[in-house]
Design a protein around this motif. Structure first.
Motif, PDB file in Angstrom:
ATOM      1  N   TYR A 151       2.633  15.861   3.606  1.00  0.00           N
ATOM      2  CA  TYR A 151       1.570  14.847   3.538  1.00  0.00           C
ATOM      3  C   TYR A 151       2.088  13.584   2.832  1.00  0.00           C
ATOM      4  O   TYR A 151       1.898  12.454   3.303  1.00  0.00           O
ATOM      5  CB  TYR A 151       0.361  15.441   2.799  1.00  0.00           C
ATOM      6  CG  TYR A 151      -0.478  14.440   2.052  1.00  0.00           C
ATOM      7  CD1 TYR A 151      -1.412  13.658   2.721  1.00  0.00           C
ATOM      8  CD2 TYR A 151      -0.321  14.277   0.663  1.00  0.00           C
ATOM      9  CE1 TYR A 151      -2.172  12.719   2.015  1.00  0.00           C
ATOM     10  CE2 TYR A 151      -1.069  13.357  -0.027  1.00  0.00           C
ATOM     11  CZ  TYR A 151      -1.988  12.572   0.656  1.00  0.00           C
ATOM     12  OH  TYR A 151      -2.719  11.644  -0.032  1.00  0.00           O
ATOM     13  N   ALA A 152       2.808  13.807   1.693  1.00  0.00           N
ATOM     14  CA  ALA A 152       3.300  12.672   0.917  1.00  0.00           C
ATOM     15  C   ALA A 152       4.328  11.869   1.734  1.00  0.00           C
ATOM     16  O   ALA A 152       4.287  10.636   1.773  1.00  0.00           O
ATOM     17  CB  ALA A 152       3.927  13.162  -0.398  1.00  0.00           C
ATOM     18  N   TYR A 153       5.222  12.575   2.404  1.00  0.00           N
ATOM     19  CA  TYR A 153       6.288  11.906   3.143  1.00  0.00           C
ATOM     20  C   TYR A 153       5.737  11.165   4.366  1.00  0.00           C
ATOM     21  O   TYR A 153       5.987   9.979   4.582  1.00  0.00           O
ATOM     22  CB  TYR A 153       7.324  12.963   3.554  1.00  0.00           C
ATOM     23  CG  TYR A 153       8.497  12.413   4.311  1.00  0.00           C
ATOM     24  CD1 TYR A 153       9.327  11.452   3.738  1.00  0.00           C
ATOM     25  CD2 TYR A 153       8.782  12.846   5.603  1.00  0.00           C
ATOM     26  CE1 TYR A 153      10.411  10.944   4.435  1.00  0.00           C
ATOM     27  CE2 TYR A 153       9.863  12.340   6.296  1.00  0.00           C
ATOM     28  CZ  TYR A 153      10.668  11.387   5.706  1.00  0.00           C
ATOM     29  OH  TYR A 153      11.732  10.882   6.399  1.00  0.00           O
ATOM     30  N   ARG A 154       4.923  11.871   5.156  1.00  0.00           N
ATOM     31  CA  ARG A 154       4.416  11.265   6.388  1.00  0.00           C
ATOM     32  C   ARG A 154       3.409  10.157   6.075  1.00  0.00           C
ATOM     33  O   ARG A 154       3.375   9.135   6.753  1.00  0.00           O
ATOM     34  CB  ARG A 154       3.780  12.313   7.305  1.00  0.00           C
ATOM     35  CG  ARG A 154       4.807  13.319   7.734  1.00  0.00           C
ATOM     36  CD  ARG A 154       4.485  14.115   8.962  1.00  0.00           C
ATOM     37  NE  ARG A 154       5.574  15.027   9.207  1.00  0.00           N
ATOM     38  CZ  ARG A 154       6.738  14.689   9.765  1.00  0.00           C
ATOM     39  NH1 ARG A 154       6.927  13.446  10.170  1.00  0.00           N
ATOM     40  NH2 ARG A 154       7.701  15.562   9.925  1.00  0.00           N
ATOM     41  N   GLY A 155       2.634  10.368   5.032  1.00  0.00           N
ATOM     42  CA  GLY A 155       1.675   9.335   4.625  1.00  0.00           C
ATOM     43  C   GLY A 155       2.398   8.062   4.217  1.00  0.00           C
ATOM     44  O   GLY A 155       1.994   6.947   4.580  1.00  0.00           O
ATOM     45  N   TYR A 156       3.507   8.232   3.494  1.00  0.00           N
ATOM     46  CA  TYR A 156       4.286   7.087   3.049  1.00  0.00           C
ATOM     47  C   TYR A 156       4.816   6.298   4.256  1.00  0.00           C
ATOM     48  O   TYR A 156       4.696   5.076   4.318  1.00  0.00           O
ATOM     49  CB  TYR A 156       5.444   7.577   2.173  1.00  0.00           C
ATOM     50  CG  TYR A 156       6.322   6.489   1.641  1.00  0.00           C
ATOM     51  CD1 TYR A 156       5.865   5.614   0.659  1.00  0.00           C
ATOM     52  CD2 TYR A 156       7.623   6.327   2.120  1.00  0.00           C
ATOM     53  CE1 TYR A 156       6.682   4.605   0.172  1.00  0.00           C
ATOM     54  CE2 TYR A 156       8.443   5.329   1.637  1.00  0.00           C
ATOM     55  CZ  TYR A 156       7.969   4.465   0.659  1.00  0.00           C
ATOM     56  OH  TYR A 156       8.778   3.477   0.188  1.00  0.00           O
ATOM     57  N   VAL A 165       0.846  -1.203   0.000  1.00  0.00           N
ATOM     58  CA  VAL A 165       0.000   0.000   0.000  1.00  0.00           C
ATOM     59  C   VAL A 165       0.886   1.259   0.000  1.00  0.00           C
ATOM     60  O   VAL A 165       0.613   2.232  -0.709  1.00  0.00           O
ATOM     61  CB  VAL A 165      -0.924  -0.001   1.235  1.00  0.00           C
ATOM     62  CG1 VAL A 165      -1.878   1.178   1.177  1.00  0.00           C
ATOM     63  CG2 VAL A 165      -1.710  -1.285   1.308  1.00  0.00           C
ATOM     64  N   ALA A 166       1.973   1.216   0.775  1.00  0.00           N
ATOM     65  CA  ALA A 166       2.889   2.375   0.833  1.00  0.00           C
ATOM     66  C   ALA A 166       3.420   2.678  -0.558  1.00  0.00           C
ATOM     67  O   ALA A 166       3.592   3.833  -0.945  1.00  0.00           O
ATOM     68  CB  ALA A 166       4.056   2.090   1.781  1.00  0.00           C
ATOM     69  N   ASN A 167       3.683   1.617  -1.297  1.00  0.00           N
ATOM     70  CA  ASN A 167       4.238   1.789  -2.620  1.00  0.00           C
ATOM     71  C   ASN A 167       3.241   2.406  -3.596  1.00  0.00           C
ATOM     72  O   ASN A 167       3.590   3.288  -4.389  1.00  0.00           O
ATOM     73  CB  ASN A 167       4.679   0.419  -3.092  1.00  0.00           C
ATOM     74  CG  ASN A 167       5.591   0.592  -4.247  1.00  0.00           C
ATOM     75  OD1 ASN A 167       5.121   0.543  -5.358  1.00  0.00           O
ATOM     76  ND2 ASN A 167       6.851   0.879  -3.986  1.00  0.00           N
ATOM     77  N   GLY A 169       3.069   5.933  -2.729  1.00  0.00           N
ATOM     78  CA  GLY A 169       4.304   6.619  -3.146  1.00  0.00           C
ATOM     79  C   GLY A 169       4.330   6.866  -4.646  1.00  0.00           C
ATOM     80  O   GLY A 169       4.672   7.965  -5.098  1.00  0.00           O
ATOM     81  N   TRP A 170       3.945   5.853  -5.437  1.00  0.00           N
ATOM     82  CA  TRP A 170       3.963   6.031  -6.901  1.00  0.00           C
ATOM     83  C   TRP A 170       2.925   7.053  -7.364  1.00  0.00           C
ATOM     84  O   TRP A 170       3.159   7.820  -8.293  1.00  0.00           O
ATOM     85  CB  TRP A 170       3.758   4.699  -7.628  1.00  0.00           C
ATOM     86  CG  TRP A 170       5.068   4.005  -7.834  1.00  0.00           C
ATOM     87  CD1 TRP A 170       5.417   2.773  -7.370  1.00  0.00           C
ATOM     88  CD2 TRP A 170       6.207   4.496  -8.565  1.00  0.00           C
ATOM     89  NE1 TRP A 170       6.715   2.479  -7.734  1.00  0.00           N
ATOM     90  CE2 TRP A 170       7.219   3.516  -8.466  1.00  0.00           C
ATOM     91  CE3 TRP A 170       6.483   5.671  -9.252  1.00  0.00           C
ATOM     92  CZ2 TRP A 170       8.472   3.673  -9.057  1.00  0.00           C
ATOM     93  CZ3 TRP A 170       7.724   5.843  -9.830  1.00  0.00           C
ATOM     94  CH2 TRP A 170       8.705   4.847  -9.736  1.00  0.00           C
TER      95      TRP A 170
END
Ligand SMILES: C[S@@+](CC[C@H](N)C(=O)[O-])C[C@H]1O[C@@H](n2cnc3c(N)ncnc32)[C@H](O)[C@@H]1O
Length: 312
Positions: free
Chosen positions: A265-270, A238-240, A243-244
């Motif tokens: 958001y993108a970094y912490r969400g990942y 899911v992280a991937n 991320g993509w």
């Protein structure tokens, strides 16, 4: 589809592409050499081994890049003496600069994974991250890893793209490609303008990846080289996808105009989704569907000498 290239052309493309990429590699991939980097790399080693890692004496990293794995393992106290090799001299210069900044001692040596300039049985750990998929002749490289590994030593590779994981990642990439104009409008960011100077590098980038693996192929390469206790596992699903999706969206916008809040958001969400993958999915689903594969194996101990007969 990238054109079919000879092994020599693939090695040449890798050297040239990574020599250029070295200058901005750490910022592009968010490579961290602090507490976060140490925690990430230790967690990957733990996951790959299926147990808590213990300290290795002499290590050799293949395709070490700017030092993500070795420098973080050294700083975490998990390696005694580190050697880093890479086909790209530019990457090794960046690694030496990082090591100098961190006050860590490491030996660097330019080398192709298929022809290692090291004596037999000289390392207790041969490791790598995101490198096997660049190597034209994988069985030959595994033969070299086995040769330079001391009896009882360990190999550990992580971050290798899985074939099905790679295909699954096309779904978020396509979704993000279609969504990009709306996303840019919502964020008030202008479309990215392609830099003509970057074109030759972008063309090389298409040539450097030569494999995505099924777990059995990696295991086979290790066993064919005579290694034992082979273990293949998968990480990031899911992280991937998350991320993509974000990387595809971001690549369409002028980087200067992407708001800080979005980047957070993108970094912490990942990171949060990586944790979700680790806790809920990685132990339950087959390695093949994850985006990254990891492999560990061992070289057998030399058989003990038979007891000497006492002279009567
Ligand atoms: C995706 S980068 C990964 C770098 C680093 N391990 C990391 O995780 O940040 C792949 C690295 O493998 C190196 N490489 C590519 N082909 C190689 C080969 N045949 N032998 C040794 N290194 C190679 C590249 O120069 C590059 O530094």
């Amino acid at each position: 589809m990238p054109p079919a290239l000879s092994a020599e052309q693939i090695r040449d493309a890798n050297t040239r592409y990574h020599d250029v990429a070295a200058g901005h590699y750490d910022s592009k991939w968010g490579i961290d050499f602090g507490e976060m980097g140490r925690a990430q790399v230790t967690a990957k080693a733990r996951k790959a081994l299926g147990r808590e890692p213990t300290r290795w004496g002499r290590s050799l990293e293949i395709g070490s890049g700017t030092g993500y794995f070795t420098l973080n393992l050294l700083a975490a106290g998990l390696i005694g003496e580190a050697t880093c090799s890479d086909i790209s001299p530019g990457m090794l210069s960046a690694l030496s600069a990082n090591a100098g900044r961190l006050g860590l001692e490491v030996t660097t040596r330019p080398a192709d994974a298929e022809r290692l300039p090291f004596a037999d049985e000289s390392f207790d750990l041969v490791l790598g991250h995101a490198v096997l998929h660049h190597i034209p002749d994988l069985p030959r490289a595994f033969g070299e890893f086995e040769r330079v590994l001391a009896p009882g030593g360990t190999i550990l590779f992580a971050g290798e793209p899985s074939r099905y994981g790679d295909r699954l990642a096309n779904v978020p990439k396509r979704f993000a490609g279609a969504l990009a104009p709306i996303w840019r409008r919502a964020l008030g960011a202008a479309a990215a303008v392609p830099d003509p100077d970057e074109r030759p590098v972008a063309e090389l980038e298409r040539l450097v990846d030569v494999h995505a693996f099924a777990p059995g192929e990696l295991a086979w390469a290790a066993r064919a080289a005579g290694l034992t206790d082979v273990r293949v596992s998968g990480e990031e699903l899911v992280a991937n996808w998350f991320g993509w999706t974000n990387r595809t969206l971001e690549a369409t916008a002028d980087p200067e105009q992407i708001p800080w809040v979005w980047r957070q958001y993108a970094y912490r969400g990942y990171l949060a989704l990586q944790e979700l993958d680790r806790r809920l999915l990685e132990g339950r689903l087959p390695p093949a569907i994850f985006y990254n594969l990891m492999i560990t194996a061992r070289k057998r101990e030399r058989p003990a000498d038979p007891p000497r007969r006492r002279a009567s």
